[in-house]
Design an enzyme around this catalytic site. Structure first.
Site, PDB file in Angstrom:
ATOM      1  CB  CYS A 149      -0.923   0.079   1.271  1.00 24.41           C
ATOM      2  SG  CYS A 149      -1.990  -1.285   1.200  1.00 24.41           S
ATOM      3  CG  HIS A 194      -2.987   3.842   2.675  1.00 26.94           C
ATOM      4  ND1 HIS A 194      -3.330   3.666   1.277  1.00 26.94           N
ATOM      5  CD2 HIS A 194      -2.881   2.849   3.467  1.00 26.94           C
ATOM      6  CE1 HIS A 194      -3.684   2.215   1.249  1.00 26.94           C
ATOM      7  NE2 HIS A 194      -3.587   1.778   2.605  1.00 26.94           N
ATOM      8  CG  ASN A 211      -6.483  -0.369   1.397  1.00 23.62           C
ATOM      9  OD1 ASN A 211      -5.752   0.067   0.688  1.00 23.62           O
ATOM     10  ND2 ASN A 211      -5.943  -0.789   2.617  1.00 23.62           N
TER      11      ASN A 211
HETATM   12  O1  UT7 Z   1      -3.419  -0.595   4.027  1.00 22.54           O
HETATM   13  C1  UT7 Z   1      -2.917  -1.069   5.132  1.00 22.54           C
HETATM   14  C2  UT7 Z   1      -3.629  -2.363   5.565  1.00 22.54           C
HETATM   15  N1  UT7 Z   1      -4.878  -2.190   6.342  1.00 22.54           N
HETATM   16  C3  UT7 Z   1      -5.304  -1.180   7.221  1.00 22.54           C
HETATM   17  O2  UT7 Z   1      -4.653  -0.160   7.532  1.00 22.54           O
HETATM   18  C4  UT7 Z   1      -6.315  -1.834   8.205  1.00 22.54           C
HETATM   19  C5  UT7 Z   1      -6.235  -1.629   9.602  1.00 22.54           C
HETATM   20  N2  UT7 Z   1      -7.195  -2.140  10.585  1.00 22.54           N
HETATM   21  C6  UT7 Z   1      -8.340  -1.591  10.726  1.00 22.54           C
HETATM   22  O3  UT7 Z   1      -8.600  -0.883   9.679  1.00 22.54           O
HETATM   23  C7  UT7 Z   1      -9.325  -2.192  11.565  1.00 22.54           C
HETATM   24  O4  UT7 Z   1      -8.595  -2.737  12.502  1.00 22.54           O
HETATM   25  C8  UT7 Z   1     -10.440  -2.950  11.314  1.00 22.54           C
HETATM   26  C9  UT7 Z   1     -11.222  -2.041  10.410  1.00 22.54           C
HETATM   27  C10 UT7 Z   1      -9.937  -4.294  10.200  1.00 22.54           C
HETATM   28  C11 UT7 Z   1     -11.336  -3.404  12.291  1.00 22.54           C
HETATM   29  O5  UT7 Z   1     -11.756  -2.521  13.103  1.00 22.54           O
HETATM   30  P1  UT7 Z   1     -11.487  -2.670  14.688  1.00 22.54           P
HETATM   31  O6  UT7 Z   1     -12.082  -1.674  15.394  1.00 22.54           O
HETATM   32  O7  UT7 Z   1     -10.093  -2.733  14.957  1.00 22.54           O
HETATM   33  O8  UT7 Z   1     -12.266  -3.908  14.949  1.00 22.54           O
HETATM   34  P2  UT7 Z   1     -11.560  -5.295  15.762  1.00 22.54           P
HETATM   35  O9  UT7 Z   1     -10.659  -6.082  15.100  1.00 22.54           O
HETATM   36  O10 UT7 Z   1     -11.537  -4.650  17.226  1.00 22.54           O
HETATM   37  O11 UT7 Z   1     -12.827  -6.215  15.872  1.00 22.54           O
HETATM   38  C12 UT7 Z   1     -14.046  -6.077  16.555  1.00 22.54           C
HETATM   39  C13 UT7 Z   1     -15.170  -7.053  16.289  1.00 22.54           C
HETATM   40  C14 UT7 Z   1     -14.476  -8.444  16.306  1.00 22.54           C
HETATM   41  O12 UT7 Z   1     -15.319  -9.443  17.249  1.00 22.54           O
HETATM   42  P3  UT7 Z   1     -15.139  -9.832  18.546  1.00 22.54           P
HETATM   43  O13 UT7 Z   1     -13.837 -10.551  18.644  1.00 22.54           O
HETATM   44  O14 UT7 Z   1     -15.113  -8.382  19.194  1.00 22.54           O
HETATM   45  O15 UT7 Z   1     -16.346 -10.512  19.212  1.00 22.54           O
HETATM   46  C15 UT7 Z   1     -14.415  -8.875  15.050  1.00 22.54           C
HETATM   47  O16 UT7 Z   1     -14.615 -10.451  14.708  1.00 22.54           O
HETATM   48  O17 UT7 Z   1     -15.700  -7.012  15.007  1.00 22.54           O
HETATM   49  C16 UT7 Z   1     -15.644  -8.382  14.275  1.00 22.54           C
HETATM   50  N3  UT7 Z   1     -15.494  -8.161  12.951  1.00 22.54           N
HETATM   51  C17 UT7 Z   1     -16.816  -7.859  12.172  1.00 22.54           C
HETATM   52  N4  UT7 Z   1     -17.985  -7.559  12.501  1.00 22.54           N
HETATM   53  C18 UT7 Z   1     -18.935  -7.221  11.577  1.00 22.54           C
HETATM   54  C19 UT7 Z   1     -14.570  -8.066  12.111  1.00 22.54           C
HETATM   55  N5  UT7 Z   1     -14.907  -7.806  10.889  1.00 22.54           N
HETATM   56  C20 UT7 Z   1     -16.122  -7.637  10.847  1.00 22.54           C
HETATM   57  C21 UT7 Z   1     -17.099  -7.422   9.886  1.00 22.54           C
HETATM   58  N6  UT7 Z   1     -18.288  -7.120  10.367  1.00 22.54           N
HETATM   59  N7  UT7 Z   1     -16.673  -7.327   8.664  1.00 22.54           N
END
Ligand code: UT7
Length: 319
Positions: free
Chosen positions: A113, A246, A276
């Site tokens: 990225c 980004h 992204n």
């Molecule tokens: O280009 C560089 C690469 N990428 C990035 O920079 C992305 C970096 N990370 C992020 O953007 C965020 O961490 C995410 C958008 C991926 C996730 O957001 P978060 O606030 O960090 O959520 P989380 O990982 O803390 O997950 C919260 C919950 C989890 O459930 P539990 O374990 O709390 O029960 C996940 O299983 O949300 C769940 N979850 C979803 N729920 C509904 C994960 N993906 C989804 C989804 N829909 N698509």
């Protein structure tokens, strides 16, 4: 003093729109979750018969035509991509052939990225050392080719597209300065682990991401690199006209802007409609903001990227 000046920008987005509502039917997710956690409403997906190099070509033509540039001035092509059409030849060579720019050097660069930040920094170095006068720099990725559409952790976040930029030698800035970094220790947090060997893919051929770990590293690295670049170039955050970060997650973008005390009115945001798009994310955002009239000649731009590796970087540019 020799500088590299932006003389043209262009972009290309595939026609197919993949909305959050459609994703709700495929995986256990919701429009509300995707918007609140990432800011993404929809993303574009490359067509069945299209290839990543087609998107790169369309972005290049858009840059040339919308700025009335004669392509014969181009003497180097750099394509930032982590999703090339084939292992070789490079997409840059495929593009060179389609543009009929025979004999000029052309190569791909993979910094995931952050690829576009690496590519413009490399183009700037070639221009400053007089080894090139006009470089076509492309960021083009079809990340959807590596997405498992049963994995809700990743499939809601990514989209496809391409952005292009022409950098040309100039007496005035131009690119004022850049910073690039990498930390291979990030390998296991964001990768496509599958390896092609003896005709078979060994391991998972899809994107694997530890979202929380990547999120934290992205905010920390993007904030640090912006501060370091401003210090190195003797500019202050108050002088920045536009931050073009980004486009991975609106919360990462907001945190980075907050660190620089920049109001969101000074930040270019396309993550809501593009998702992204990896190496295409920054040039797509830049082109959209220039074409819409937000970014004007003379503005001071801070471009930033972060991605797999980890890799990250920033560039301070007088437009
Ligand atoms: O280009 C560089 C690469 N990428 C990035 O920079 C992305 C970096 N990370 C992020 O953007 C965020 O961490 C995410 C958008 C991926 C996730 O957001 P978060 O606030 O960090 O959520 P989380 O990982 O803390 O997950 C919260 C919950 C989890 O459930 P539990 O374990 O709390 O029960 C996940 O299983 O949300 C769940 N979850 C979803 N729920 C509904 C994960 N993906 C989804 C989804 N829909 N698509």
């Amino acid at each position: 003093m020799i500088y590299s000046k932006i003389i043209a920008t262009g972009s290309y987005l595939p026609e197919r729109v993949l909305s959050n509502q459609e994703l709700e039917k495929i995986v256990d997710t919701s429009d509300e979750w995707i918007i609140s956690r990432s800011g993404i409403k929809e993303r574009r997906i490359i067509g069945e018969t299209q290839s990543p190099s087609d998107m790169a070509y369309n972005a290049a033509i858009n840059a040339l035509e919308s700025n009335n540039i004669d392509k014969s001035c181009i003497d180097m092509i750099i394509v930032a991509t982590c999703t090339p059409d084939t292992i070789f030849p490079s997409n840059a060579c495929l593009l060179q052939q389609r543009l009929k720019l025979n004999n000029i050097p052309a190569f791909d660069l993979n910094a995931a990225c952050s690829g576009f930040l690496y590519a413009i920094t490399m183009a700037d170095a070639y221009i400053k050392s007089n080894m090139a006068k006009t470089v076509l720099v492309i960021g083009s990725d079809a990340i959807s080719h590596y997405i498992d559409y049963t994995d809700r952790d990743t499939c809601v976040l990514f989209g496809d597209g391409a952005g292009a930029l022409l950098l040309q030698q100039s007496d005035s800035p131009g690119i004022i300065g850049s910073e690039l970094h990498a930390d291979g220790g990030g390998e296991t947090f964001l990768n496509v682990p599958g390896k092609l060997k003896n005709g078979t893919i060994h391991g998972n051929p899809y994107i694997h991401m530890d979202g929380r770990a990547v999120f934290k590293s992205a905010v920390k690295s993007l904030s640090q690199v912006a501060t370091a670049l401003l210090k190195k170039t003797n500019y202050t955050k108050e002088q920045i006209s536009w931050l073009i970060p980004h486009q991975a997650n609106i919360r990462i973008i907001e945190a980075t802007a907050n660190h620089l005390s920049l109001p969101m009115e000074k930040v270019i945001v396309t993550v809501d409609t593009h998702g992204n798009t990896a190496a295409a994310s920054v040039p797509l955002a830049l082109d959209m903001a220039i074409k819409s009239g937000k970014i004007k000649r003379g503005d001071l731009l801070l471009l930033e990227g972060f991605g797999a590796g980890y890799t990250w970087g920033a560039s301070l540019i007088r437009y």
